[in-house]
Design an enzyme around this catalytic site. Structure first.
Site, PDB file in Angstrom:
ATOM      1  N   LYS A 194      -9.962   0.899   3.206  1.00  0.00           N
ATOM      2  CA  LYS A 194     -10.906  -0.169   3.522  1.00  0.00           C
ATOM      3  C   LYS A 194     -10.275  -1.538   3.250  1.00  0.00           C
ATOM      4  CE  LYS A 194     -14.582   2.419   4.534  1.00  0.00           C
ATOM      5  NZ  LYS A 194     -14.092   3.782   4.416  1.00  0.00           N
ATOM      6  N   SER A 195     -10.939  -2.576   3.751  1.00  0.00           N
ATOM      7  CA  SER A 195     -10.359  -3.918   3.636  1.00  0.00           C
ATOM      8  C   SER A 195     -10.146  -4.340   2.191  1.00  0.00           C
ATOM      9  CB  SER A 195     -11.269  -4.927   4.344  1.00  0.00           C
ATOM     10  OG  SER A 195     -11.358  -4.632   5.716  1.00  0.00           O
TER      11      SER A 195
END
Length: 378
Positions: A194-195
């Protein structure tokens, strides 16, 4: 005789994602392990991490828990959604959209998606509302946020709870409002890709509903209220946040904006070059920056499998997310409407192909990926 060296494959999931943070991670493990408090879960670092995110978002509360999936479960439980209830979810997306609803005894009802943005179609969702519907649970997908203004209005009009699956969208902003804050509750996930991923599991619930926050806080820790250990007010779960991950994320947070900006830069480059390919059967995400998260950059390709093989031949590793719509999955098919048809979700499952977009791709690697797509014969 001369020899040439084959170009190294650009991986979709980079094995060196945290290479620059190696010393930070080792220092963090030692720091927690040797802390005299010997508090490995739900300690003061977790509290500081929750407060940092709460301030970032302008939210009422942030509650850290074991994963993005259990964050959804905690919200559903806290809202009292149970057997006999229905929750409208997208027909295309990650399994937790359906299995968390089933896990509390309720029924997921699958709405088709927008054919281009790939997020839940508000009109399709509204057509599915019945007296048993208790909540809408849209999900932000790949690089595009769901149409939260319309979904917020829809939930309000029908008296439904709005659960925002913003697991992939930390840092995204739509109409000036951060992802995760549009619903009665939202979630983020910190799984490594994920970011704002970390070296392990983890997630948060975001809400400005004080009673919902209080209930989620108890549910994540076996139903305890945090003031009296071994006094259980609710039948809860073990979904507690790790102090090592909290400390690691606290120290990496200042670099998040730059990492998100690099993702956006790469995605903008792709879209600018790939938009002309729409007439050749390859459709990039819609252009623009509002409501974008750039967690994953995904093309729709009429000859997806051929494009996937072409990229592999050019040493670029693509990835197919969700090769089946949720109502076609064996685990969930029994809950789907008999004879149901979700044409946009079914098309997405046939055509989606994601490209590398992680922030430490070099400009040269981005150009290699771009060239590989542009040279696909159509």
């Amino acid at each position: 005789m001369t020899t040439t060296t084959a170009a190294a494959t650009i991986p979709f999931f980079p094995p060196d994602l945290f290479e620059d943070d190696r010393d930070l991670l080792l220092d963090t493990v030692r720091e927690i392990a040797t802390d005299p408090a010997q508090r490995f879960i739900l300690g003061e670092r977790t509290a500081r991490f929750e407060e940092l995110l709460r301030t970032d978002l302008g939210a009422g509360d942030v509650i850290a828990c074991g994963s993005g999936t259990t964050a959804l479960t905690l919200i559903l439980r806290a809202m009292g959604i149970t057997a006999g209830d229905e929750v409208i979810v997208p027909a295309f997306g990650c399994a937790p959209l359906a299995n968390t609803v089933l896990g509390v005894g309720a029924t997921p009802v699958f709405a088709d998606i927008d054919p281009h943005t790939l997020v839940m179609d508000p009109d399709a969702a509204e057509a599915l509302i019945t007296p048993r519907t208790k909540a809408l649970m849209p999900a932000h997908m790949f690089s595009v946020m769901a149409d939260m203004p319309r979904l917020r209005a829809l939930a309000t009009r029908h008296g439904l709870r709005l659960i925002e699956d913003s697991a992939v969208a930390q840092g995204a902003v739509l109409d000036g409002r951060p992802a995760g804050t549009w619903g009665d509750a939202g979630v983020f996930s910190f799984v490594q890709v994920k970011s704002f991923g970390g070296p392990g599991e983890g997630g948060v619930v975001v809400t400005s509903d004080p009673e919902l926050a209080r209930t989620v806080r108890m549910l994540r820790n076996h139903g305890q209220d945090g003031t009296h250990r071994f006094r259980h007010h609710l039948v809860g779960l073990n979904s507690r946040f790790d102090e090592i991950l909290a400390a690691f994320q606290l120290r990496r947070h200042p670099g998040l904006a730059a990492r998100l900006a690099r993702r956006a830069e790469i995605a903008t480059h792709y879209t600018r070059h790939f938009t002309p390919l729409a007439t050749r059967g390859i459709l990039p995400p819609p252009p623009g920056t509002d409501g974008r998260c750039y967690y994953v950059y995904t093309l729709l390709a009429e000859r997806r499998d051929d494009l996937h093989r072409h990229l592999a031949a050019h040493h670029v590793d693509g990835h197919v997310y969700y090769p089946q719509p949720l109502p076609h999955q064996p685990a969930f098919a029994h809950t789907a409407a008999p004879g149901g048809h979700w044409p946009n979700a079914e098309r997405a499952a046939r055509q989606c192909l994601s490209l590398p977009v992680y922030p430490h791709l070099t400009d040269a690697e981005v150009e290699r990926i771009t060239t590989a797509v542009l040279t696909f014969p159509t």
